[in-house]
Design a protein around this motif. Structure first.
Motif, PDB file in Angstrom:
ATOM      1  N   PHE A  89      10.859   7.704   5.058  1.00 54.07           N
ATOM      2  CA  PHE A  89       9.490   7.948   4.601  1.00 54.07           C
ATOM      3  C   PHE A  89       9.137   6.914   3.531  1.00 54.07           C
ATOM      4  CE2 PHE A  89       6.190  10.645   2.404  1.00 54.07           C
ATOM      5  CZ  PHE A  89       5.297  10.603   3.450  1.00 54.07           C
ATOM      6  N   ALA A  90       8.936   5.698   3.981  1.00 55.08           N
ATOM      7  CA  ALA A  90       8.774   4.589   3.033  1.00 55.08           C
ATOM      8  C   ALA A  90       7.668   3.661   3.527  1.00 55.08           C
ATOM      9  CB  ALA A  90      10.086   3.834   2.922  1.00 55.08           C
ATOM     10  N   ASP A  91       7.007   3.030   2.581  1.00 61.45           N
ATOM     11  CA  ASP A  91       5.997   2.009   2.900  1.00 61.45           C
ATOM     12  C   ASP A  91       6.503   0.652   2.417  1.00 61.45           C
ATOM     13  OD1 ASP A  91       4.125   3.635   4.068  1.00 61.45           O
ATOM     14  OD2 ASP A  91       3.082   4.072   2.191  1.00 61.45           O
ATOM     15  N   PRO A  92       6.110  -0.445   3.100  1.00 61.64           N
ATOM     16  CA  PRO A  92       6.506  -1.773   2.621  1.00 61.64           C
ATOM     17  C   PRO A  92       5.624  -2.183   1.437  1.00 61.64           C
ATOM     18  CG  PRO A  92       5.225  -1.935   4.647  1.00 61.64           C
ATOM     19  CD  PRO A  92       5.327  -0.486   4.327  1.00 61.64           C
ATOM     20  N   LEU A  93       6.279  -2.527   0.339  1.00 60.49           N
ATOM     21  CA  LEU A  93       5.572  -2.817  -0.909  1.00 60.49           C
ATOM     22  C   LEU A  93       5.660  -4.306  -1.237  1.00 60.49           C
ATOM     23  CD1 LEU A  93       4.478  -1.610  -3.686  1.00 60.49           C
ATOM     24  CD2 LEU A  93       6.859  -1.491  -4.351  1.00 60.49           C
ATOM     25  N   VAL A  94       4.540  -4.918  -1.638  1.00 62.65           N
ATOM     26  CA  VAL A  94       4.572  -6.315  -2.099  1.00 62.65           C
ATOM     27  C   VAL A  94       3.911  -6.405  -3.479  1.00 62.65           C
ATOM     28  CG1 VAL A  94       4.626  -7.488   0.159  1.00 62.65           C
ATOM     29  CG2 VAL A  94       2.431  -6.798  -0.798  1.00 62.65           C
ATOM     30  N   ASP A  95       4.374  -7.363  -4.294  1.00 61.31           N
ATOM     31  CA  ASP A  95       3.792  -7.576  -5.623  1.00 61.31           C
ATOM     32  C   ASP A  95       3.097  -8.925  -5.635  1.00 61.31           C
ATOM     33  OD1 ASP A  95       5.068  -5.450  -7.544  1.00 61.31           O
ATOM     34  OD2 ASP A  95       6.661  -6.142  -6.224  1.00 61.31           O
ATOM     35  N   CYS A  96       1.989  -9.012  -6.375  1.00 57.69           N
ATOM     36  CA  CYS A  96       1.346 -10.319  -6.545  1.00 57.69           C
ATOM     37  C   CYS A  96       2.065 -11.052  -7.689  1.00 57.69           C
ATOM     38  CB  CYS A  96      -0.137 -10.133  -6.875  1.00 57.69           C
ATOM     39  SG  CYS A  96      -0.921 -11.700  -7.271  1.00 57.69           S
ATOM     40  N   TRP A 103       0.714  -3.854  -3.671  1.00 54.72           N
ATOM     41  CA  TRP A 103      -0.042  -3.542  -2.454  1.00 54.72           C
ATOM     42  C   TRP A 103       0.896  -3.070  -1.358  1.00 54.72           C
ATOM     43  CZ3 TRP A 103      -5.107  -3.993  -3.513  1.00 54.72           C
ATOM     44  CH2 TRP A 103      -5.486  -4.877  -4.536  1.00 54.72           C
ATOM     45  N   ARG A 104       0.313  -2.349  -0.386  1.00 48.20           N
ATOM     46  CA  ARG A 104       1.085  -2.040   0.815  1.00 48.20           C
ATOM     47  C   ARG A 104       0.987  -3.243   1.738  1.00 48.20           C
ATOM     48  NH1 ARG A 104      -0.139   3.860   3.276  1.00 48.20           N
ATOM     49  NH2 ARG A 104       0.358   2.769   5.203  1.00 48.20           N
ATOM     50  N   ALA A 105       2.126  -3.767   2.168  1.00 49.89           N
ATOM     51  CA  ALA A 105       2.133  -4.988   2.970  1.00 49.89           C
ATOM     52  C   ALA A 105       1.326  -4.798   4.263  1.00 49.89           C
ATOM     53  CB  ALA A 105       3.564  -5.389   3.289  1.00 49.89           C
ATOM     54  N   ASP A 106       1.355  -3.573   4.835  1.00 51.03           N
ATOM     55  CA  ASP A 106       0.628  -3.348   6.098  1.00 51.03           C
ATOM     56  C   ASP A 106      -0.886  -3.215   5.879  1.00 51.03           C
ATOM     57  OD1 ASP A 106       1.281  -1.004   4.722  1.00 51.03           O
ATOM     58  OD2 ASP A 106       1.182   0.236   6.513  1.00 51.03           O
ATOM     59  N   HIS A 107      -1.354  -3.255   4.631  1.00 56.75           N
ATOM     60  CA  HIS A 107      -2.802  -3.239   4.359  1.00 56.75           C
ATOM     61  C   HIS A 107      -3.333  -4.633   4.020  1.00 56.75           C
ATOM     62  CE1 HIS A 107      -3.225   1.337   3.313  1.00 56.75           C
ATOM     63  NE2 HIS A 107      -2.837   1.110   4.556  1.00 56.75           N
ATOM     64  N   MET A 125      11.056  -1.961   0.920  1.00 61.35           N
ATOM     65  CA  MET A 125      10.679  -0.608   1.294  1.00 61.35           C
ATOM     66  C   MET A 125      10.708   0.314   0.062  1.00 61.35           C
ATOM     67  SD  MET A 125       9.791  -1.072   4.273  1.00 61.35           S
ATOM     68  CE  MET A 125       9.414   0.498   5.025  1.00 61.35           C
ATOM     69  N   PHE A 126       9.703   1.175  -0.036  1.00 57.04           N
ATOM     70  CA  PHE A 126       9.526   2.043  -1.207  1.00 57.04           C
ATOM     71  C   PHE A 126       9.372   3.475  -0.702  1.00 57.04           C
ATOM     72  CE2 PHE A 126       6.349   4.170  -3.901  1.00 57.04           C
ATOM     73  CZ  PHE A 126       7.018   4.147  -5.118  1.00 57.04           C
ATOM     74  N   ASN A 127      10.321   4.372  -1.061  1.00 58.30           N
ATOM     75  CA  ASN A 127      10.238   5.755  -0.591  1.00 58.30           C
ATOM     76  C   ASN A 127       9.156   6.516  -1.360  1.00 58.30           C
ATOM     77  OD1 ASN A 127      10.801   8.663  -0.131  1.00 58.30           O
ATOM     78  ND2 ASN A 127      12.481   7.811   1.071  1.00 58.30           N
ATOM     79  N   LEU A 128       8.317   7.230  -0.595  1.00 51.00           N
ATOM     80  CA  LEU A 128       7.139   7.871  -1.196  1.00 51.00           C
ATOM     81  C   LEU A 128       7.421   9.249  -1.794  1.00 51.00           C
ATOM     82  CD1 LEU A 128       4.353   7.057   1.431  1.00 51.00           C
ATOM     83  CD2 LEU A 128       5.079   5.733  -0.526  1.00 51.00           C
ATOM     84  N   MET A 129       8.646   9.744  -1.639  1.00 51.85           N
ATOM     85  CA  MET A 129       8.907  11.096  -2.155  1.00 51.85           C
ATOM     86  C   MET A 129       9.135  11.086  -3.669  1.00 51.85           C
ATOM     87  SD  MET A 129      11.050  13.333   0.548  1.00 51.85           S
ATOM     88  CE  MET A 129      12.476  12.295   0.665  1.00 51.85           C
ATOM     89  N   PHE A 130       8.546  12.084  -4.346  1.00 46.25           N
ATOM     90  CA  PHE A 130       8.785  12.253  -5.783  1.00 46.25           C
ATOM     91  C   PHE A 130      10.118  12.973  -5.965  1.00 46.25           C
ATOM     92  CE2 PHE A 130       4.137  11.831  -6.183  1.00 46.25           C
ATOM     93  CZ  PHE A 130       4.048  11.062  -7.332  1.00 46.25           C
ATOM     94  N   LYS A 131      10.986  12.366  -6.784  1.00 46.79           N
ATOM     95  CA  LYS A 131      12.304  12.963  -7.040  1.00 46.79           C
ATOM     96  C   LYS A 131      12.242  13.777  -8.324  1.00 46.79           C
ATOM     97  CE  LYS A 131      16.089  10.052  -5.533  1.00 46.79           C
ATOM     98  NZ  LYS A 131      16.975   8.974  -5.877  1.00 46.79           N
ATOM     99  N   THR A 132      13.002  14.875  -8.370  1.00 46.02           N
ATOM    100  CA  THR A 132      13.173  15.593  -9.626  1.00 46.02           C
ATOM    101  C   THR A 132      14.599  16.144  -9.672  1.00 46.02           C
ATOM    102  OG1 THR A 132      12.218  17.240 -11.100  1.00 46.02           O
ATOM    103  CG2 THR A 132      12.236  17.811  -8.769  1.00 46.02           C
TER     104      THR A 132
END
Ligand code: GAP
Length: 456
Positions: A89-96, A103-107, A125-132
């Motif tokens: 459950f992750a989105d591809p993340l890019v930094d400027c 940003w999300r790379a797929d956007h 890849m960046f997992n979208l789940m909040f950990k506690t």
């Protein structure tokens, strides 16, 4: 991905109306806000509750083959290993590299930073789940997640519900509640939030009947929105392409709405096959099969999942009902919300603050508030008070004037065409009840006089 076709409603106008009239506020605003989190104000909470009530009525209360559930937000961490969320459950993340925005790379369309045109890093890849952590020790063994969807609470309770209700296939379990995702790209008001609400159902069917039930639920869910007033032109179905389907899905349709930001997903309906029950059976070691009395065989049911967002529905209902009309006093802003969704159903408006009108007005207010959310307003001119009610979508205003003291009649004024009728106070409640439940306006209540403005 959002398709940029402009809708007729401007997002800024909606955001401003929501803030001004108490529908939706930025979360913890006095501290500068909390990214992609919002608070529902006095009118917003009523609207949101009405959306949820309408959904529950349609998918649970109104059907023999559905039951409800309210599972906890914190679940055993193995749930998310079995469901595939820990792994995938992750989105591809890019930094400027220049302005440091993420940003999300797929956007990204042209490989450059959308804000400054700068060069971007390689995606990670960046997992979208909040950990506690559960309990006093913050170590790996006490890690838990805030649920990223309500659906898994249904799958892990499949046997509990089956054993306690003795439901036969096909049947479904519905639940609504908070979900949490650490979204990378936010900023479209309540369209994409980090804490949001879902209305999800899992409908369990015999393998082989899944395609027929999939069609049924796509139709049912599309009609739910149009029955609550969403214009057909602003709603469409989009089938997922094969390479777009989630790993567990055999077929998926999005119900898309023409939001102020363009066509975008409002609800997804997926044929999830037997993926989830099989995964949870494997990881828990428990038997999650269904014993079919007809064939005397154990089967793992297939699942059809209509999954809707409460907040996206609220945004769609607000955008679709927003209207403006020029008149001699300026601009009349109207929320033409379906009566079932309107936060306030009736406003009680004494013509003035004259003390002679007070007892009768309060008496009417007290008798109506037993039935609906009713607002009493005696501040400023009657015209301005009508405008205030139009802007928050109140279907009916009841005006009490000096003649009411003589003839025991009051005026009902409706929101959409501003038509008015005079009715005896003794039939006021039954008239409002009938109209709020869909009786055509031109049907006269006993003793009522023709609606003014009907033919003209
Ligand atoms: N169980 C399947 C599932 O969760 P999804 O497409 O990720 O599927 C379903 O989410 C619905 O939940 C979406 O169609 C949308 O309405 C809502 N939703 C998802 N993420 C959201 C977010 N970050 N903010 C607001 N609503 C969201």
């Amino acid at each position: 991905m959002i398709e940029q076709v402009p809708s007729k409603v401007d997002m800024d106008k909606l955001v401003s109306l929501c803030k001004r009239r108490g529908f939706i506020f930025p979360s913890s605003e006095i501290y500068g806000g909390m990214g992609a989190c919002y608070d529902y104000g006095p009118l917003g909470v009523e609207l949101k509750n009405n959306v949820k009530k309408s959904w529950w009525k349609a998918v649970v209360q109104g059907r023999d083959d559905m039951v409800g559930l309210d599972a906890s937000i914190l679940m055993h961490p193995q749930t998310w290993v079995a469901s595939g969320h820990v792994e995938g459950f992750a989105d591809p993340l890019v930094d400027c590299k220049q302005c440091k925005q993420r940003w999300r790379a797929d956007h990204i369309k042209d490989g450059k930073c959308p804000a400054c045109g700068g060069e971007l890093t390689e995606p990670r890849m960046f997992n979208l789940m909040f950990k506690t952590f559960v309990g006093p020790v913050e170590d790996e063994a006490s890690v838990a997640y805030l649920r990223p969807e309500t659906a898994q609470g249904i799958f892990v309770n499949f046997q509990n519900v089956l054993n306690s209700t003795r439901k036969k296939l096909p049947f479904g379990i519905a639940q609504m509640g908070k979900s949490f995702r650490n979204e990378i790209t936010t900023g479209n008001f309540i369209f994409r939030m980090r804490e949001f609400e879902q209305m999800e159902m899992e409908y369990f069917v015999r393998p082989g009947t899944d395609e027929q039930w999939f069609k049924h639920w796509v139709e049912e869910r599309f009609n739910w929105y149009t029955n609550l007033g969403i214009k057909k032109d602003n709603l469409r179905l989009r089938q997922h392409a094969k390479d777009e389907l989630a790993h567990y899905a055999r077929d998926c349709y999005d119900i898309e709405y023409l939001f102020p930001i363009g066509w975008s997903e409002l609800e997804g309906i997926a044929n999830r096959t037997d993926f989830d029950l099989k995964q949870h059976a494997k990881f828990s070691g428990k038997d999650l099969s269904y014993f079919d009395e007809e064939t005397k065989e154990h089967t793992i049911p297939y699942v059809i999942e209509p999954s809707a967002g409460v907040d996206r529905s609220v945004l769609a209902f607000l955008a679709d009902s927003y209207d403006e009309e020029k008149d001699k006093e300026g601009l009349r802003v109207i929320l033409r919300l379906h009566y079932a969704l309107a936060p306030i159903k009736v406003a009680v408006l004494p013509l003035s603050r004259n003390e002679k009108l007070l007892p009768i007005s309060r008496e009417i207010h007290n008798s109506l508030r037993n039935c609906w959310m009713v607002q009493y307003d005696d501040a400023q001119s009657i015209g301005r008070r009508y405008r205030r009610q139009d802007e928050i979508g109140t279907p009916f205003c009841v005006t009490i004037d000096f003649q009411s003291l003589e003839d025991k009649q009051v005026t009902i004024r409706e929101r959409d065409k501003m038509r008015q009728i005079r009715v005896p106070i003794e039939v006021l409640k039954s008239t409002l009840d009938a109209k709020l439940n869909g009786e055509p306006l031109d049907i006269l209540p006993p003793g009522g006089k023709k609606w003014l403005g009907f033919e003209g």
